[in-house]
Design a protein around this motif. Structure first.
Motif, PDB file in Angstrom:
ATOM      1  N   PRO A  72      13.523 -14.463   6.395  1.00  0.00           N
ATOM      2  CA  PRO A  72      14.378 -13.399   5.869  1.00  0.00           C
ATOM      3  C   PRO A  72      15.834 -13.606   6.247  1.00  0.00           C
ATOM      4  N   LEU A  73      16.727 -13.046   5.444  1.00  0.00           N
ATOM      5  CA  LEU A  73      18.156 -13.219   5.691  1.00  0.00           C
ATOM      6  C   LEU A  73      18.605 -12.557   6.987  1.00  0.00           C
ATOM      7  N   ALA A  74      17.970 -11.431   7.348  1.00  0.00           N
ATOM      8  CA  ALA A  74      18.436 -10.677   8.511  1.00  0.00           C
ATOM      9  C   ALA A  74      17.259 -10.076   9.269  1.00  0.00           C
ATOM     10  N   THR A  75      17.413  -9.949  10.564  1.00  0.00           N
ATOM     11  CA  THR A  75      16.365  -9.339  11.382  1.00  0.00           C
ATOM     12  C   THR A  75      16.276  -7.837  11.144  1.00  0.00           C
ATOM     13  N   THR A  76      17.283  -7.270  10.499  1.00  0.00           N
ATOM     14  CA  THR A  76      17.284  -5.829  10.211  1.00  0.00           C
ATOM     15  C   THR A  76      16.510  -5.478   8.939  1.00  0.00           C
ATOM     16  N   GLN A  77      16.030  -6.487   8.213  1.00  0.00           N
ATOM     17  CA  GLN A  77      15.146  -6.221   7.077  1.00  0.00           C
ATOM     18  C   GLN A  77      13.715  -6.028   7.586  1.00  0.00           C
ATOM     19  N   ARG A  78      12.964  -5.130   6.954  1.00  0.00           N
ATOM     20  CA  ARG A  78      11.576  -4.892   7.350  1.00  0.00           C
ATOM     21  C   ARG A  78      10.670  -4.976   6.137  1.00  0.00           C
ATOM     22  N   SER A  79       9.392  -5.195   6.398  1.00  0.00           N
ATOM     23  CA  SER A  79       8.430  -5.229   5.291  1.00  0.00           C
ATOM     24  C   SER A  79       8.205  -3.814   4.756  1.00  0.00           C
ATOM     25  N   GLU A  80       7.768  -3.731   3.500  1.00  0.00           N
ATOM     26  CA  GLU A  80       7.447  -2.425   2.925  1.00  0.00           C
ATOM     27  C   GLU A  80       6.378  -1.713   3.742  1.00  0.00           C
ATOM     28  N   THR A  81       5.392  -2.468   4.186  1.00  0.00           N
ATOM     29  CA  THR A  81       4.304  -1.871   4.963  1.00  0.00           C
ATOM     30  C   THR A  81       4.830  -1.275   6.255  1.00  0.00           C
ATOM     31  N   ALA A  82       5.693  -2.011   6.947  1.00  0.00           N
ATOM     32  CA  ALA A  82       6.265  -1.511   8.198  1.00  0.00           C
ATOM     33  C   ALA A  82       7.145  -0.284   7.958  1.00  0.00           C
ATOM     34  N   ILE A  83       7.875  -0.266   6.856  1.00  0.00           N
ATOM     35  CA  ILE A  83       8.738   0.872   6.552  1.00  0.00           C
ATOM     36  C   ILE A  83       7.899   2.120   6.273  1.00  0.00           C
ATOM     37  N   VAL A  84       6.839   1.971   5.479  1.00  0.00           N
ATOM     38  CA  VAL A  84       5.967   3.114   5.200  1.00  0.00           C
ATOM     39  C   VAL A  84       5.347   3.630   6.496  1.00  0.00           C
ATOM     40  N   ALA A  85       4.882   2.715   7.335  1.00  0.00           N
ATOM     41  CA  ALA A  85       4.288   3.121   8.605  1.00  0.00           C
ATOM     42  C   ALA A  85       5.311   3.841   9.478  1.00  0.00           C
ATOM     43  N   GLY A  86       6.555   3.361   9.479  1.00  0.00           N
ATOM     44  CA  GLY A  86       7.597   4.009  10.272  1.00  0.00           C
ATOM     45  C   GLY A  86       7.881   5.420   9.800  1.00  0.00           C
ATOM     46  N   ILE A  87       7.913   5.618   8.480  1.00  0.00           N
ATOM     47  CA  ILE A  87       8.123   6.962   7.927  1.00  0.00           C
ATOM     48  C   ILE A  87       6.959   7.867   8.301  1.00  0.00           C
ATOM     49  N   ALA A  88       5.742   7.386   8.085  1.00  0.00           N
ATOM     50  CA  ALA A  88       4.553   8.185   8.368  1.00  0.00           C
ATOM     51  C   ALA A  88       4.474   8.564   9.837  1.00  0.00           C
ATOM     52  N   ASN A  89       4.792   7.635  10.730  1.00  0.00           N
ATOM     53  CA  ASN A  89       4.738   7.907  12.161  1.00  0.00           C
ATOM     54  C   ASN A  89       5.761   8.967  12.556  1.00  0.00           C
ATOM     55  N   ALA A  90       6.962   8.891  11.954  1.00  0.00           N
ATOM     56  CA  ALA A  90       8.005   9.864  12.271  1.00  0.00           C
ATOM     57  C   ALA A  90       7.641  11.258  11.780  1.00  0.00           C
ATOM     58  N   VAL A  91       6.933  11.324  10.660  1.00  0.00           N
ATOM     59  CA  VAL A  91       6.600  12.619  10.059  1.00  0.00           C
ATOM     60  C   VAL A  91       5.315  13.207  10.635  1.00  0.00           C
ATOM     61  N   LEU A  92       4.283  12.390  10.760  1.00  0.00           N
ATOM     62  CA  LEU A  92       2.947  12.884  11.089  1.00  0.00           C
ATOM     63  C   LEU A  92       2.502  12.578  12.507  1.00  0.00           C
ATOM     64  N   GLY A  93       3.164  11.659  13.185  1.00  0.00           N
ATOM     65  CA  GLY A  93       2.711  11.257  14.504  1.00  0.00           C
ATOM     66  C   GLY A  93       1.458  10.408  14.425  1.00  0.00           C
ATOM     67  N   SER A  94       0.853  10.108  15.555  1.00  0.00           N
ATOM     68  CA  SER A  94      -0.266   9.174  15.599  1.00  0.00           C
ATOM     69  C   SER A  94      -1.602   9.819  15.957  1.00  0.00           C
ATOM     70  N   GLU A  95      -1.695  11.149  15.810  1.00  0.00           N
ATOM     71  CA  GLU A  95      -2.918  11.838  16.220  1.00  0.00           C
ATOM     72  C   GLU A  95      -4.137  11.376  15.426  1.00  0.00           C
ATOM     73  N   LYS A  96      -4.020  11.309  14.117  1.00  0.00           N
ATOM     74  CA  LYS A  96      -5.153  10.890  13.288  1.00  0.00           C
ATOM     75  C   LYS A  96      -5.112   9.418  12.916  1.00  0.00           C
ATOM     76  N   VAL A  97      -3.919   8.868  12.790  1.00  0.00           N
ATOM     77  CA  VAL A  97      -3.763   7.474  12.393  1.00  0.00           C
ATOM     78  C   VAL A  97      -2.711   6.824  13.280  1.00  0.00           C
ATOM     79  N   ASP A  98      -3.040   5.669  13.838  1.00  0.00           N
ATOM     80  CA  ASP A  98      -2.062   4.909  14.602  1.00  0.00           C
ATOM     81  C   ASP A  98      -1.288   4.034  13.621  1.00  0.00           C
ATOM     82  N   TRP A  99      -0.273   4.624  13.025  1.00  0.00           N
ATOM     83  CA  TRP A  99       0.475   3.963  11.961  1.00  0.00           C
ATOM     84  C   TRP A  99       1.110   2.666  12.433  1.00  0.00           C
TER      85      TRP A  99
END
Length: 769
Positions: free
Chosen positions: A544-571
């Protein structure tokens, strides 16, 4: 940017030297020539990456498993040019909005998270943690979970899509508008009603065994060029290829394989279509109805003479329901209506019927020329009716083949990106994760935009795509996005949607399909599903061009973790190891048992298709005929005394994939260095007293009082039926009313827009002078 403009008819075959030259030019323009040559050698190969362009299947035999437009997609993604906060210090959002879509994406890859500052009208750098916190703040402030729309592009992987839908449903909503809603929704809707599954029934090698292939409403030379290899191979082996397409397209006439040296350096080329018909826009249902009418006459005449009829009576009796009602509807449709609506003569349709009759094994294939009309679901079902009459399902070399657009649009739907998920899927999801998924239907794309315009949506998140450019009624779509409290765009490159920010907006840069996806447990691969229900592993190789780019999967997991936490799913654990995601997919979606193990199979694995096995998951447990009448009109009542002199279709140029504009040429149609052109029949041009090259305004005729007009489009004579026009999107998307969509499917009617044309003001002024 200035480009040399010209209109010059293209005389050569599709492919050949022109394709090779264009591919080479794009490779070197990327400024990453060696990297991209290596990329191309790994595209659509085992242990390589899947093409980020179209969803055509891989033959796993060719030395080079890519086409010209696939190469453009790869080189467009793998460029050294980049966009970061320093770029936006130089350019305000308002200034960038005035630039072309080509200019925007040409600036290069997005490399760091950005947040819109409304006071300065510039995007500014923001950390990933700050971005996720802002998203969580807005989502938690919503009054109810239905105030969020989760849009998906067809490029998103199975893993990212599945994670995305899980996040949305755990948050309480089925609002999953996606690009399929605007393209092939009619195929899924029609096929489900007819045969119980919303996918094609054939596999790629069925093309090798077909006696006839009927191609409806598509231009593979531009939209899915690898299909030309399959059609050429079938034609070389004696299959009759019968094309129904409004425009005359070079890729459906002749094709020179750019991977065969003799065809590159000589004029040698193979014929694709043995017969080519040009129906009116929206006239394909009538054309198929005419074929069936002719075939039914022959069938009955044979039976009356004591001979075996044409239809497969054993199949009809054992596997179908409603054939008598359908044939009665055919009898009640007179030839005058069929000829008028189709734009084809009775003789032409009888000729096509005779070709069909002579073939033992027939494939019917179609794309958006069929699906973007008001009556598209009925048209898809009419094609299915034809195949059912002859038992053209469940045998080698025969079946139904909707050709999907983006590379994983079919996989997205399989993964649950669906505003109307099945109860069985929701039950499986709820049981596996111990929660109660929402049961009410969510919003499709049209419904989502309407809800935004009513100020009912607070948060809009786009997993890829470019909704502002892709959706109809562009000014209203842009207004819809701007009414949101927060818009979030997960993107590889700058696009139009970023420039119509909501009250707050984020751009989150993602890596591309060609790039190495390194997570905490090491390099990851993703999977996609092609038009033939084959699931392929895909693993990028470029840094990748930059270390600040992330995969779509990692971005979705980051959003989900920030919103829902890890109680039911370890995003975050799922983001670290995609094998864990695939284990969950295997537990919740049929056909994916032992998913991780199956990914090791070279060439991917087949999901299966119940209808191809003659198991029909319809209410009757049989394939169901549709007895719909031909439409009275393509449009609703336009108002007293208002008739549309022309019907317009929007389409892609050859240097384009969906809303991504790679260049300003449309080689096969003879257009260079420009996009604001209008293809018109020469006789219509003469009758209106206009001349080639003059500029005109195009205005939609509709019934809601809203003026929809685009200006200064150059008239280009073209081989298209009288009364029909064609022009490129997204430039003509402003002409497509948001309220004009397909029955049942809600797909915008981008192939049947009622319009009038008039000389542009500058031309009129010159005439007066």
């Amino acid at each position: 940017m200035k480009f040399k403009t010209k209109i010059q008819p293209y005389r050569a075959a599709a492919g050949g030297w022109g394709s090779l030259e264009a591919t080479t030019r794009f490779v070197f323009d990327s400024k990453q020539a060696l990297k991209n040559m290596r990329n191309l050698m790994r595209m659509n190969k085992a242990k390589g990456f899947d093409c980020p362009g179209c969803a055509w299947g891989d033959d796993n035999k060719s030395t080079f498993s890519f086409c010209e437009n696939g190469a453009k997609a790869v080189t467009w993604e793998a460029t050294r040019r980049f966009v970061d906060a320093s770029f936006f210090k130089k350019h305000s959002v308002s200034a960038l909005y005035q630039q072309s879509d080509y200019f925007l994406e040409y600036q290069g890859r997005l490399t760091e998270p950005l947040r819109y500052n409304a006071e300065t009208d510039h995007y500014e750098a923001v950390s990933w943690d700050e971005a996720f916190a802002l998203i969580a703040k807005h989502i938690k402030a919503m009054d109810n979970p239905h105030q969020m729309e989760l849009y998906t592009s067809g490029r998103a992987s199975n893993e990212a899509s599945w994670l995305y839908q899980l996040f949305g449903r755990m948050n309480g909503s089925n609002n999953f508008p996606d690009c399929s809603n605007m393209c092939h929704e009619a195929s899924g809707s029609g096929l489900k009603r007819s045969i119980g599954v919303g996918k094609g029934t054939i596999r790629l090698d069925d093309f090798d065994h077909a006696d006839a292939i009927f191609v409806f409403g598509q231009n593979p030379g531009t939209n899915h060029p690898r299909m030309l290899h399959s059609l050429r191979h079938a034609a070389d082996h004696g299959a009759k290829i019968v094309t129904f397409n409004t425009l005359r397209e070079r890729g459906l006439e002749r094709f020179a394989d750019p991977q065969k040296p003799l065809e590159v350096v000589t004029s040698k080329a193979g014929t694709i279509s043995s017969t080519y018909y040009q129906p009116n826009l929206g006239g394909d249902m009538a054309a198929v109805r005419g074929m069936v009418k002719a075939l039914a006459e022959t069938h009955r005449a044979r039976v009356a003479a004591g001979e075996k009829g044409l239809f497969d009576e054993a199949f009809l009796n054992a596997k179908t329901q409603g054939v008598d009602a359908y044939l009665a509807a055919v009898d009640n449709t007179d030839w005058a209506q069929i000829v008028q609506q189709s734009g084809l003569s009775e003789q032409q349709l009888r000729e096509a019927a005779a070709i069909y009759q002579s073939a033992d094994r027939v494939i019917c294939t179609w794309a958006m020329g069929i699906t973007q009309h008001k009556h598209s679901v009925d048209t898809v079902r009419e094609i299915v009716n034809l195949q059912l009459l002859f038992g053209q399902l469940g045998k080698k070399g025969a079946g139904l083949c909707p050709v999907r657009g983006h590379s994983n649009v079919q996989g997205n739907r399989t993964m649950g990106i669906d505003e109307k998920p099945s109860q069985a899927f929701l039950d499986a999801l709820g049981s596996h994760f111990d929660f109660e998924p929402p049961r009410a239907a969510g919003h499709n794309t049209v419904e989502a935009l309407e809800a935004m315009l009513r100020d009912e949506i607070h948060v809009f998140i786009a997993l890829g795509g470019n909704l502002a450019a892709a959706a109809p009624d562009s000014p209203r779509t842009e207004e819809a996005l701007q009414r949101c409290g927060l818009t979030v765009h997960v993107s590889t490159k700058l696009n139009r949607s970023h420039l119509v920010p909501g009250a707050e907006s984020l751009i989150l840069p993602t890596i591309g399909r060609t790039e190495l996806d390194m997570q905490a447990t090491g390099s990851q691969f993703i999977t996609v599903e092609d038009s033939f229900s084959m699931v392929h592993a895909s693993e990028g190789i470029g840094k990748p061009l930059a270390t600040t780019q992330r995969s779509e999967t990692a971005i979705v997991a980051g959003i989900a973790n920030a919103v829902l936490g890890s109680e039911k799913v370890d995003w975050m654990a799922l983001a670290a190891d995609y094998n864990l995601i695939r284990e969950h997919i295997a537990a919740t979606i049929p056909g994916f048992q032992d998913f991780n193990a199956k990914c090791e199979q070279p060439g991917g694995f087949y999901l299966g298709n119940a209808a191809a096995e003659l198991r029909f998951n319809t209410p009757s447990q049989k394939a169901e005929f549709s007895s719909a009448a031909l439409p009275v009109s393509l449009f609703p009542d336009l108002g007293e005394g208002v008739t549309a002199p022309f019907t317009l279709q929007t389409l892609r140029s050859h240097d384009q994939y969906n809303t991504t504009i790679y260049g300003l040429d449309d080689r096969y149609r003879g257009v260079y260095g420009q996009r604001e052109v209008l293809f018109i029949n020469p006789e219509d041009l003469a009758e209106m007293g206009m001349m080639e090259g003059q500029n005109v305004d195009i205005e939609t005729l509709w019934n809601d009082g809203i003026t929809r007009r685009v200006s200064n489009f150059k008239l280009v004579p073209y081989n298209i039926p009288r009364g029909n026009l064609a022009a490129y999107y997204p430039e003509t998307n402003p002409l497509v009313p948001l309220s004009s969509y397909g029955d049942v499917s809600f797909t915008p009617t981008s192939k049947s827009v009622p319009v009038k044309i008039s000389l542009s003001a500058a031309v009129v002024t010159q005439r007066i002078a």
